[in-house]
Write an enzyme that holds these catalytic residues in place. Structure first.
Site, PDB file in Angstrom:
ATOM      1  N   ASP A 173      15.101   7.185  48.138  1.00  0.00           N
ATOM      2  CA  ASP A 173      14.559   8.527  48.299  1.00  0.00           C
ATOM      3  C   ASP A 173      14.006   8.898  46.929  1.00  0.00           C
ATOM      4  O   ASP A 173      14.774   9.158  46.001  1.00  0.00           O
ATOM      5  CB  ASP A 173      15.638   9.521  48.734  1.00  0.00           C
ATOM      6  CG  ASP A 173      15.070  10.916  49.008  1.00  0.00           C
ATOM      7  OD1 ASP A 173      14.031  11.261  48.401  1.00  0.00           O
ATOM      8  OD2 ASP A 173      15.659  11.663  49.806  1.00  0.00           O
ATOM      9  N   HIS A 174      12.682   8.907  46.797  1.00  0.00           N
ATOM     10  CA  HIS A 174      12.106   9.024  45.460  1.00  0.00           C
ATOM     11  C   HIS A 174      12.454  10.350  44.773  1.00  0.00           C
ATOM     12  O   HIS A 174      12.383  10.459  43.550  1.00  0.00           O
ATOM     13  CB  HIS A 174      10.584   8.811  45.503  1.00  0.00           C
ATOM     14  CG  HIS A 174       9.811   9.968  46.061  1.00  0.00           C
ATOM     15  ND1 HIS A 174       9.447  10.045  47.393  1.00  0.00           N
ATOM     16  CD2 HIS A 174       9.332  11.089  45.476  1.00  0.00           C
ATOM     17  CE1 HIS A 174       8.788  11.161  47.592  1.00  0.00           C
ATOM     18  NE2 HIS A 174       8.692  11.819  46.453  1.00  0.00           N
ATOM     19  N   HIS A 236      14.666  14.338  51.628  1.00  0.00           N
ATOM     20  CA  HIS A 236      14.554  15.035  50.342  1.00  0.00           C
ATOM     21  C   HIS A 236      15.395  16.305  50.285  1.00  0.00           C
ATOM     22  O   HIS A 236      16.188  16.515  49.356  1.00  0.00           O
ATOM     23  CB  HIS A 236      13.094  15.401  50.055  1.00  0.00           C
ATOM     24  CG  HIS A 236      12.164  14.234  50.045  1.00  0.00           C
ATOM     25  ND1 HIS A 236      12.561  12.965  49.706  1.00  0.00           N
ATOM     26  CD2 HIS A 236      10.840  14.141  50.328  1.00  0.00           C
ATOM     27  CE1 HIS A 236      11.526  12.144  49.776  1.00  0.00           C
ATOM     28  NE2 HIS A 236      10.480  12.840  50.152  1.00  0.00           N
TER      29      HIS A 236
END
Length: 486
Positions: A173-174, A236
Site C-alpha cells: 500500500d504505497h 489507504h
C-alpha cells in the site's frame, strides 16, 4: 535485520506504474548507492522488447518522469546497465523457463515485484514455481488491487500462499511509504504530551479526507469495476485509521506494528444493512469546473451509464476501550475542489470556560496532519488577542505549524516507492500489509456494500469542483461537526 537479495524481477515492466514510479524509484536508489552492489533488474511483460530496446524504453521513462535535479548522465548509464528484459505471457506456463534462464542464478536471493491484473496472479505464481523462481530465498511484492471483496482476496492470497509463505509475501500500500504517514507514528509515540489525551476522554471526533481533483484519466476500465470504496477506503484510508487508532507497539518492527493495526481492523464496528443509509453517503460527479477548467461528468467521461460511486463518506467507529463513542468520519472523492490528503483530530472542549463571562469564545483544539500535496502538522490553539480588554476578552484560534517541507528542506524527500522497493529488496516487512489485515478490511467493506445493495442505494449526483453530495455535509452536521475543508 536486513537480508538483501541479488536479483529483482519486475512484472508489468512496461506499464504506467513502472514508467512513473518504479523505474524512477529504482534509479534514485541506484544513484544514491543504496541498491546492493551487483543487483540486477529484469523486467518482464507481454511487450516485445530485448535488452537494448527495453533500456531505451526505461531511458525515455527516466527522461520524462525524473525531476531535473536528479538527472545525471553517468548514473543513468550505470543504472541502465543493471537492466535486462524478457518478454512473457504470464498466463501461459510455457514461457517461464526462458524467464528463469534470463534471471539467472537466484541462490543469492530474488525479490519479485508483481504489478499485473489480478486474474494473472494464480498463473504467474504457478509459472514461477514451475521454473524454480519461488524458492526459499525468493520474496514477492504484490501491488493492488488484491481482489474486490473478501472472497476474491482470499482466493488471491491462497494462490500466492501455495508458493510464498506469509513471511515472504509483501503486500504493498504505497501510502505506507509516504514520509508523513510514517510521521504519524513519530508524532504519537515519540512525544509524551499527546498520548494522555489520545482517546475517548480527550478526542471528540476524527476526520480523514483523501480528495482528488482528477477524474478517470487512464483508469476507466479498472475504476468503473471498483469505485471509491474499494479503490481508496479499503486500503489507504483504513490504513490511516489504523495508524491513528492503534495501541502503542512494543517495538518498531513488522510484527509488533502489524499486530496492533490488525486489532484496529477487527475492532471496526460492522455497519448493518439497516444502518447503511444513515452512516454512509455515495456520490458520482457531474459536469462542473475544477481549478477553473470545465470538466465532463463521470458518465460522459466513461461513455456509458454507470452506478459506480466516485465519492464516499462514512461515519465509522472503533469499538474498543480507547475509542468507544468517538466517530471517525471518512471521506474520499474525485473531482473535488482541491487535491489533498489530511487527518483532522478535534479534541474535546475544555470542561469549563472562565472567559465566557467576559465575552471570550473558545473553539476546541484541533490537530491537522496534512499528507499531501504539502506535508505539515498544524495544531490549532486558542490565544488572546492583544488589547486592554475593556470591552471584553477576545480570543482567537491560531495555528502552531510544523512544516516538514521547510524543517527538512535540506533533505531530499523520497517518493513512497523508493522506500518500499528498498524494503522489499532488503526484506523489511514493517511497511507492508499482512494477510489478516487485508481480510479484516474486506470484511468491513463487504458489509457496507451489502447494505448498499439491500437498500438499493445509488450514488447521489454532485457537481465537479464541490465537496460531494449535500448528504455528506448532513452526515457530520447532524452530530454538530463540520468537515475540515480548505
Amino acid at each position: 535485520m536486513r537480508d538483501p537479495v541479488g536479483k529483482l524481477l519486475l512484472f508489468g515492466a512496461t506499464g504506467d506504474l513502472a514508467q512513473r514510479m518504479l523505474l524512477p524509484s529504482l534509479y534514485g536508489l541506484h544513484a544514491d548507492g543504496l541498491l546492493p552492489e551487483g543487483l540486477t533488474i529484469t523486467g518482464t511483460a507481454r511487450s516485445d522488447h530485448d535488452d537494448v530496446s527495453y533500456r531505451k524504453f526505461a531511458k525515455h521513462a527516466l527522461d520524462e518522469f525524473l525531476p531535473e535535479d536528479r538527472k545525471d548522465d553517468k548514473a543513468v548509464k550505470t543504472f541502465l546497465d543493471r537492466i535486462g528484459y524478457q518478454a512473457l505471457d504470464a498466463s501461459k506456463v510455457e514461457g517461464f523457463p526462458a524467464l528463469a534462464e534470463k534471471v539467472g542464478d537466484v541462490s543469492g536471493g530474488l525479490a519479485i515485484f508483481l504489478s499485473t491484473a489480478p486474474f494473472l496472479f494464480e498463473p504467474t505464481i504457478k509459472g514461477l514455481e514451475s521454473a524454480g523462481l519461488a524458492g526459499p530465498r525468493t520474496r514477492i511484492g504484490l501491488e493492488k488491487p488484491l481482489g474486490y471483496d473478501l472472497a476474491s482476496s482470499k482466493e488471491i492470497n491462497d494462490a500466492v500462499a501455495i508458493a510464498f509463505p506469509e513471511d515472504r509475501t509483501f503486500r504493498i500500500d504505497h501510502y505506507l511509504g509516504k514520509e508523513t504517514v510514517q510521521n504519524i507514528l513519530a508524532l504519537r509515540f515519540g512525544n509524551s504530551f499527546f498520548e494522555p489525551v489520545w482517546n475517548a476522554q480527550g478526542i471528540d471526533n476524527i476526520q480523514i479526507t483523501v480528495a482528488e481533483t482528477v477524474g478517470l484519466e487512464e483508469r476507466a476500465g479498472y475504476y468503473d469495476t471498483a469505485g471509491a470504496l474499494r479503490d481508496m477506503v479499503a486500503n489507504h484510508i483504513l490504513q490511516l485509521v489504523a495508524l491513528i487508532a492503534m495501541e502503542p507497539p512494543a517495538r518498531f518492527d513488522g510484527t509488533a506494528i502489524r499486530d496492533e493495526k490488525a486489532k484496529v481492523f477487527r475492532s471496526l464496528r460492522r455497519i448493518k444493512p439497516e444502518e447503511a443509509p444513515h452512516v454512509t453517503v455515495t456520490g458520482q460527479y457531474g459536469a462542473g469546473a475544477v481549478n477553473g477548467e470545465i470538466v465532463k461528468s463521470y458518465i460522459d467521461e466513461l461513455g456509458k451509464p454507470s452506478t459506480t460511486e466516485t465519492f464516499v463518506a462514512i461515519k465509522a467507529h472503533v469499538d474498543n476501550w480507547r475509542w468507544q463513542g468517538v466517530p471517525f468520519y471518512l471521506r474520499t472523492g474525485k473531482r473535488m475542489p482541491t487535491r489533498h490528503s489530511e487527518i483532522a483530530i478535534q479534541f474535546k472542549a475544555v470542561p469549563h470556560s472562565m472567559f465566557a463571562s467576559r465575552g471570550g469564545l473558545l473553539q476546541p483544539n484541533m490537530l491537522i496532519i496534512r499528507l499531501q500535496p504539502e506535508e505539515y502538522v498544524q495544531l490549532l490553539v486558542m490565544a488572546k488577542e492583544p488589547g486592554l480588554d475593556r470591552d471584553g476578552i477576545r480570543l482567537r484560534e491560531v495555528p502552531l505549524n510544523l512544516s516538514l517541507d521547510a524543517e527538512f528542506a535540506g533533505t531530499r524527500r523520497r517518493i513512497a516507492y523508493e522506500r518500499l522497493l528498498l524494503d522489499l529488496i532488503e526484506g523489511d516487512p514493517t511497511l507492508f500489509v499482512r494477510r489478516d489485515e487485508v481480510e479484516a478490511q474486506w470484511e468491513w467493506i463487504d458489509a457496507i456494500r451489502a447494505g448498499w445493495v439491500a437498500n438499493d442505494m445509488k450514488p447521489k449526483p454532485y457537481g465537479s469542483g464541490t465537496w460531494g453530495p449535500s448528504a455528506a455535509i448532513a452526515l457530520t452536521e447532524r452530530d454538530g461537526v463540520t468537515w475540515q475543508d480548505d
